[in-house]
Design an enzyme around this catalytic site. Structure first.
Site, PDB file in Angstrom:
ATOM      1  N   HIS A   1      41.813  33.070  46.049  1.00  0.00           N
ATOM      2  CA  HIS A   1      42.253  32.945  44.643  1.00  0.00           C
ATOM      3  C   HIS A   1      42.386  31.223  44.781  1.00  0.00           C
ATOM      4  O   HIS A   1      43.087  30.739  45.315  1.00  0.00           O
ATOM      5  CB  HIS A   1      43.699  33.401  44.312  1.00  0.00           C
ATOM      6  CG  HIS A   1      43.795  34.990  44.449  1.00  0.00           C
ATOM      7  ND1 HIS A   1      43.860  35.700  43.350  1.00  0.00           N
ATOM      8  CD2 HIS A   1      43.728  35.657  45.835  1.00  0.00           C
ATOM      9  CE1 HIS A   1      43.935  36.949  43.927  1.00  0.00           C
ATOM     10  NE2 HIS A   1      44.069  37.072  45.128  1.00  0.00           N
TER      11      HIS A   1
ATOM     12  N   VAL B   1      42.320  44.464  47.108  1.00  0.00           N
ATOM     13  CA  VAL B   1      40.838  44.379  47.392  1.00  0.00           C
ATOM     14  C   VAL B   1      40.269  44.179  48.765  1.00  0.00           C
ATOM     15  O   VAL B   1      40.606  42.951  49.159  1.00  0.00           O
ATOM     16  CB  VAL B   1      39.832  43.623  46.315  1.00  0.00           C
ATOM     17  CG1 VAL B   1      38.540  43.823  46.370  1.00  0.00           C
ATOM     18  CG2 VAL B   1      40.346  44.113  45.059  1.00  0.00           C
TER      19      VAL B   1
ATOM     20  N   ASP C   1      38.982  35.921  37.959  1.00  0.00           N
ATOM     21  CA  ASP C   1      39.709  37.086  38.130  1.00  0.00           C
ATOM     22  C   ASP C   1      40.056  37.748  36.959  1.00  0.00           C
ATOM     23  O   ASP C   1      40.414  37.109  35.699  1.00  0.00           O
ATOM     24  CB  ASP C   1      41.093  36.487  38.823  1.00  0.00           C
ATOM     25  CG  ASP C   1      41.869  37.635  39.389  1.00  0.00           C
ATOM     26  OD1 ASP C   1      42.226  37.927  40.398  1.00  0.00           O
ATOM     27  OD2 ASP C   1      42.413  38.560  38.512  1.00  0.00           O
ATOM     28  N   ILE C   2      39.873  39.008  36.682  1.00  0.00           N
ATOM     29  CA  ILE C   2      40.050  39.878  35.633  1.00  0.00           C
ATOM     30  C   ILE C   2      41.391  39.658  35.063  1.00  0.00           C
ATOM     31  O   ILE C   2      41.595  40.043  33.806  1.00  0.00           O
ATOM     32  CB  ILE C   2      39.658  41.426  35.901  1.00  0.00           C
ATOM     33  CG1 ILE C   2      38.971  42.098  34.563  1.00  0.00           C
ATOM     34  CG2 ILE C   2      40.469  42.246  36.403  1.00  0.00           C
ATOM     35  CD1 ILE C   2      38.478  43.470  34.867  1.00  0.00           C
TER      36      ILE C   2
ATOM     37  N   ASN D   1      45.445  36.643  50.207  1.00  0.00           N
ATOM     38  CA  ASN D   1      46.315  37.688  50.464  1.00  0.00           C
ATOM     39  C   ASN D   1      45.316  38.474  51.566  1.00  0.00           C
ATOM     40  O   ASN D   1      44.469  38.689  51.738  1.00  0.00           O
ATOM     41  CB  ASN D   1      46.504  38.666  49.311  1.00  0.00           C
ATOM     42  CG  ASN D   1      47.535  37.845  48.542  1.00  0.00           C
ATOM     43  OD1 ASN D   1      48.443  37.349  48.785  1.00  0.00           O
ATOM     44  ND2 ASN D   1      47.197  38.108  47.211  1.00  0.00           N
TER      45      ASN D   1
ATOM     46  N   HIS E   1      38.663  37.194  50.092  1.00  0.00           N
ATOM     47  CA  HIS E   1      38.648  36.358  48.889  1.00  0.00           C
ATOM     48  C   HIS E   1      39.761  35.444  48.884  1.00  0.00           C
ATOM     49  O   HIS E   1      40.756  35.614  49.564  1.00  0.00           O
ATOM     50  CB  HIS E   1      38.783  37.207  47.588  1.00  0.00           C
ATOM     51  CG  HIS E   1      39.971  38.233  47.684  1.00  0.00           C
ATOM     52  ND1 HIS E   1      39.894  39.212  48.223  1.00  0.00           N
ATOM     53  CD2 HIS E   1      41.170  37.915  46.907  1.00  0.00           C
ATOM     54  CE1 HIS E   1      41.109  40.057  48.037  1.00  0.00           C
ATOM     55  NE2 HIS E   1      41.843  39.196  47.179  1.00  0.00           N
TER      56      HIS E   1
END
Ligand code: AMP
Length: 125
Positions: A107, A101, A34-35, A92, A105
């Site tokens: 996390h 986004v 993750d950025i 999420n 995905h």
């Protein structure tokens, strides 16, 4: 639910149009850092197929894709040495969860003692 947007940022990462620090990749799945990490380890695991979020993935992917995806999340956690110390999976889904986004995905977060379940929740369960 709106249609899948093929120009979302994770679709661009899958296509190699924008860079990511990859942790794992195969034909079906990609994992990358993750950025804006929330903990020492914060990896995003995504299927390469076009699924908007968890609900969309479960309703449209076939059983093998679903099983393979979640087994791979576990394998990646193991490869990052998170299994003993523990980790948290978050996906999420939709507005109340602040999904930002619109590509499904998970996390994968660990590497330190994580706090409450959600902000403002200080219960240690
Ligand atoms: P969510 O709010 O659950 O939709 O999570 C989206 C996550 O994507 C956030 O934690 C962002 O920090 C992360 N993110 C956004 N853009 C990038 C990017 N270019 N590379 C890696 N992670 C990103």
């Amino acid at each position: 639910m709106t249609n899948y947007d093929p120009n979302n940022i994770f679709a661009k990462i899958i296509r190699g149009e924008i860079p990511a620090t990859k942790v794992y990749e195969d034909d079906q799945i990609l994992a990358f850092n993750d950025i804006s990490r929330a903990a020492p380890t914060h990896v995003l695991v995504i299927p390469k197929g076009q699924f908007i979020n968890f609900a969309d993935f479960i309703s449209k992917a076939n059983d093998k894709e679903i099983v393979d995806f979640f087994k791979k999340v576990s394998d990646i956690a193991k490869s990052l040495n998170l299994t003993e110390s523990g980790y948290r999976l978050i996906s999420n889904t939709g507005p109340n969860a602040s999904q930002s986004v619109q590509h499904f995905h998970v996390h994968l977060i660990g590497g330190k003692k994580l706090g409450g379940l959600i902000p403002g929740d200080n219960n240690v369960r």
